[in-house]
Enzyme design. Structure first.
Site, PDB file in Angstrom:
ATOM      1  N   GLU A   1       0.833  -1.219   0.000  1.00 35.70           N
ATOM      2  CA  GLU A   1       0.000   0.000   0.000  1.00 35.70           C
ATOM      3  C   GLU A   1       0.861   1.259   0.000  1.00 35.70           C
ATOM      4  O   GLU A   1       0.779   2.090   0.925  1.00 35.70           O
ATOM      5  CB  GLU A   1      -0.960  -0.009   1.184  1.00 35.70           C
ATOM      6  CG  GLU A   1      -1.984  -1.118   1.087  1.00 35.70           C
ATOM      7  CD  GLU A   1      -3.223  -0.876   1.928  1.00 35.70           C
ATOM      8  OE1 GLU A   1      -3.124  -0.189   2.950  1.00 35.70           O
ATOM      9  OE2 GLU A   1      -4.296  -1.374   1.537  1.00 35.70           O
TER      10      GLU A   1
ATOM     11  N   GLU B   1      -6.554  -7.732  -0.725  1.00 36.97           N
ATOM     12  CA  GLU B   1      -7.074  -7.781   0.645  1.00 36.97           C
ATOM     13  C   GLU B   1      -8.580  -7.553   0.582  1.00 36.97           C
ATOM     14  O   GLU B   1      -9.032  -6.460   0.257  1.00 36.97           O
ATOM     15  CB  GLU B   1      -6.419  -6.700   1.509  1.00 36.97           C
ATOM     16  CG  GLU B   1      -4.921  -6.866   1.647  1.00 36.97           C
ATOM     17  CD  GLU B   1      -4.270  -5.809   2.523  1.00 36.97           C
ATOM     18  OE1 GLU B   1      -4.990  -5.112   3.276  1.00 36.97           O
ATOM     19  OE2 GLU B   1      -3.044  -5.658   2.440  1.00 36.97           O
TER      20      GLU B   1
HETATM   21  C1  GLA Z   1      -4.354  -2.367   4.658  1.00 38.31           C
HETATM   22  C2  GLA Z   1      -2.978  -2.971   4.806  1.00 38.31           C
HETATM   23  C3  GLA Z   1      -2.922  -4.130   5.747  1.00 38.31           C
HETATM   24  C4  GLA Z   1      -3.793  -3.885   6.931  1.00 38.31           C
HETATM   25  C5  GLA Z   1      -5.194  -3.633   6.485  1.00 38.31           C
HETATM   26  C6  GLA Z   1      -6.172  -3.438   7.621  1.00 38.31           C
HETATM   27  O1  GLA Z   1      -5.069  -2.725   3.581  1.00 38.31           O
HETATM   28  O2  GLA Z   1      -2.384  -3.317   3.588  1.00 38.31           O
HETATM   29  O3  GLA Z   1      -1.592  -4.315   6.149  1.00 38.31           O
HETATM   30  O4  GLA Z   1      -3.273  -2.807   7.625  1.00 38.31           O
HETATM   31  O5  GLA Z   1      -5.204  -2.448   5.730  1.00 38.31           O
HETATM   32  O6  GLA Z   1      -5.839  -2.317   8.352  1.00 38.31           O
END
Ligand code: GLA
Length: 687
Positions: free
Chosen positions: A156, A321
């Site tokens: 991210e 995710e």
């Molecule tokens: C993001 C991150 C994860 C985790 C999730 C939930 O998408 O990539 O590492 O932190 O959020 O918070």
């Protein structure tokens, strides 16, 4: 450009289910049982190691791989495919303490210290040095591991932190501007620095935004700053990708996860740095009270917006995710548990929007750290729960949905966006909020009207064929334009396309300065109008309307009062000093036509315009459904798949107009059908 790399083709041949797993969070004795259970639930891919730098380099220069080697041996035993990550989102404490120059800083130069994540700065030569080594070591060690099917770069990127003001960023910004503008004279001119005596007389004076008395900054420099940050991310990813690609096979893919600000993601694909994008889908942000961007009408269905953005970046894409429980950090964010059926709706909903990979976040809820409230499929206790039961259902459903793997999402309407305007809009209050409101209005009207849509990223290089497939385009507020882009839009229209513009079009140059051409600037010929007067429409006045054949369409935010040249008037403003003057026009251009709506677009405006233009949803020949139902379409060689998703919390009735196979239940359906709350259907329609 790595158009259809082998990696992509391989990935696109099947819909796969994955999960994010953190071997370093659990006792090794749990690995085997975890992977065995994952397999039972149909999970065939896991993503690992994105925050695990210390497990590979626990002190400077000392590399160990045995921890993940042991884990990968278990993965191989269970025939589990793995997405390996570069761990650069979380620099180790030994590094940030010994080399504080790797840290990012705020505008006042204070460093962001160890304790969270994403606190490094990518322009630090030292951080680049450590990045190169760790990526090279991982690539060298793991390139031939047969379980690893792909790599995620970083995690991210630009999440939580999308601006960078460390010393190395200031220096890199200066170098970036020097290369772009060559001389201080040219820089001063492009940045309009003669205004308020901001003229630079030495390159050493040039810097990223710093603390100022009002908090504001030179707007043209601010726009350059965003472009510079995007360049920074692109070259940081190029650095990682170049190393990885010298080791990995062509069948192994490179991707990254999430969509964040100040990054031109399209270039990451076009320049072959990544093979495809993955998105992190957390629809529960829609229920978070403090979230200013939640859409009160579409709620969780607003996930469509970002998934549509992901699809515009790479037509093959996945969800890295997928929310699988309540969300929250210990000090931020409070999100509810998905209701029974919602997890399934969101996972299948992503497939309905074109995703061929859905990986859940995360296998088990962590018992320590900032994310103790970010729930995974398993609770802390690791005992059976309703979310795991739902996962088992999703697994069965996806077996049926394999027929749709590799088919392409098809859209009736194209919404043009571009980085210049969205980045300039982040800085410019006169058109940024206007654009955001209008895109929301357009998306809502299309969503609720069951009209499928794509986002299209317009650049000087966009091909006619990329636009031609859409019978109608919206380019809500084309503030910054170039001659090349206008030529592409003129070609589209002349060839029979319909394009709709809104107010504030065509008055800026790429550096964010205003043109001296009469508005709408370069669009004058295509739209056949000039803007004779314009005004911000103060929100404390009642919303003005544009009267179109007796139908009143809301005229949001900003009004352009039009004087037609070759265009015909379709609607006039209904009040104020410009009552009766043209606000909506059409210009016939070649075989197509260009509409100019002299305001922003509310949902009702778009619904009204579509009706004026007699645009009916493609879906309506197959079925009729109410507002809470989303309908999407994916197309194969000889068939199309109509996904029908109930985002409402009540049972709904739909009307199937033909007799089609519903592939999840394997039953043929015709006429009235019931859909349970959060239900999903997928009809196969042979052509
Ligand atoms: C993001 C991150 C994860 C985790 C999730 C939930 O998408 O990539 O590492 O932190 O959020 O918070």
């Amino acid at each position: 450009m790595r158009e259809q790399s082998e990696a992509k083709r391989k990935a696109g041949s099947k819909i796969t289910m994955g999960v994010c797993y953190y071997p370093e969070h659990w006792d090794e004795s749990m690995w085997e049982d975890d992977l065995r259970r994952m397999k039972e639930y149909g999970i065939s891919v896991i993503r690992i190691a994105e925050f695990a730098w210390n497990k590979f380099e626990s002190e400077e220069g000392s590399y160990t791989f045995d921890f993940f080697d042991r884990f990968l041996a278990v993965a191989a035993k269970w025939n589990m495919n793995v997405i390996m990550c570069t761990p650069t989102a979380t620099p180790p404490a030994w590094m940030t303490t010994k080399y504080p120059e790797v840290l990012n800083a705020d505008k006042e130069g204070h460093l962001y210290r160890h304790g969270m994540r994403r606190h490094a700065n990518m322009n630090s030569k030292m951080y680049q040095h450590f990045t190169k080594i760790i990526v090279e070591k991982l690539a060298e060690h793991y390139a031939d591991n047969p379980s690893i099917i792909g790599w995620q770069l970083d995690n991210e990127i630009n999440c939580e932190m999308e601006v960078y003001y460390s010393e190395s960023d200031h220096l890199a910004f200066r170098a970036y501007l020097k290369e772009k503008y060559q001389t201080l004279d040219k820089l001063n001119q492009a940045m309009g620095t003669v205004f308020w005596n901001q003229t630079y007389t030495d390159w050493d004076q040039v810097a990223l935004a710093q603390k100022t008395n009002t908090g504001g900054t030179n707007p043209h420099m601010a726009l350059e700053e965003k472009r510079f940050i995007s360049e920074t991310v692109i070259s940081y990813f190029r650095l990682q990708a170049d190393i990885l690609r010298t080791y990995i096979k062509d069948s192994v893919f490179l991707t990254t996860n999430g969509l964040f600000n100040n990054i031109d993601y399209h270039r990451l694909i076009q320049e072959g740095i990544l093979d495809f994008i993955t998105y992190d889908n957390y629809p529960d942000f829609a229920y978070e009270v403090e979230n200013p961007y939640r859409d009160k009408v579409l709620k969780d269905r607003n996930m469509t917006f970002n998934i549509t953005r992901a699809r515009s970046i790479s037509s093959y894409f996945g969800i890295m995710e997928q929310q699988s429980g309540a969300g929250g950090w210990n000090f931020r964010m409070q999100q509810p548990m998905p209701k029974p059926g919602q997890m399934r709706l969101w996972a299948l909903g992503a497939i309905a929007l074109g995703a061929d990979f859905v990986s859940f976040f995360r296998w088990r809820t962590c018992t320590f750290g900032t994310e103790i409230y970010w729930h995974g499929l398993n609770d802390y206790s690791n005992t059976p729960n309703r979310r795991l039961e739902e996962l088992a259902t999703i697994h069965e459903d996806i077996k049926m949905l394999q027929l749709t793997a590799g088919t392409k999402y098809i859209a009736q309407v194209g919404i043009i966006t571009d980085y210049d305007n969205s980045w300039d809009g982040d800085i410019d209050l006169w058109h940024g909020p206007l654009r955001r409101n209008s895109v929301e209005g357009i998306v809502r009207a299309l969503e609720l009207g069951h009209i499928t849509y794509d986002f299209i990223n317009l650049t000087d290089e966009t091909l006619h064929s990329e636009l031609k497939k859409y019978p109608i385009l919206f380019y809500p507020h084309a503030t910054i334009l170039t001659e090349a882009r206008v030529k592409i839009l003129e070609e589209y229209t002349a060839d029979g396309g319909i394009i709709v513009f809104g107010s504030r079009s065509g008055y800026k140059l790429t550096n964010g300065q205003c043109t001296t051409l009469q508005m709408p600037g370069l669009l004058r010929n295509l739209c056949g109008v000039v803007v004779s007067d314009y005004t911000f429409a103060s929100p404390d006045r009642e919303m003005m309307q544009i009267d179109v054949n007796g139908r009143k369409l809301p005229a949001l935010c900003f009004h352009d009062i039009l004087r037609p040249e070759t265009a015909a008037v379709l609607g006039t403003f209904d009040s104020d000093y410009y009552k009766g003057l043209p606000g909506f026009t059409v210009n016939y251009f070649g075989k197509g036509c260009a509409y100019y709506y002299g305001a922003g677009f509310a949902e009702e405006t778009v619904a009204g315009i579509l009706e004026e233009l007699s645009i009916r949803p493609w879906a309506e020949s197959y079925l009729v459904a109410g507002n809470d139902i989303q309908i999407t379409m994916r197309k194969g060689d000889k068939e199309r798949y109509l996904f029908v998703l109930n985002y409402g919390d009540k049972e709904q009735t739909i009307e199937v107009k033909g007799n089609y196979l519903e592939i999840i239940s394997q039953k043929r359906e015709a006429g009235e059908q019931k859909m349970e709350a959060y239900g999903v259907k997928c009809y196969q329609i042979m052509e």
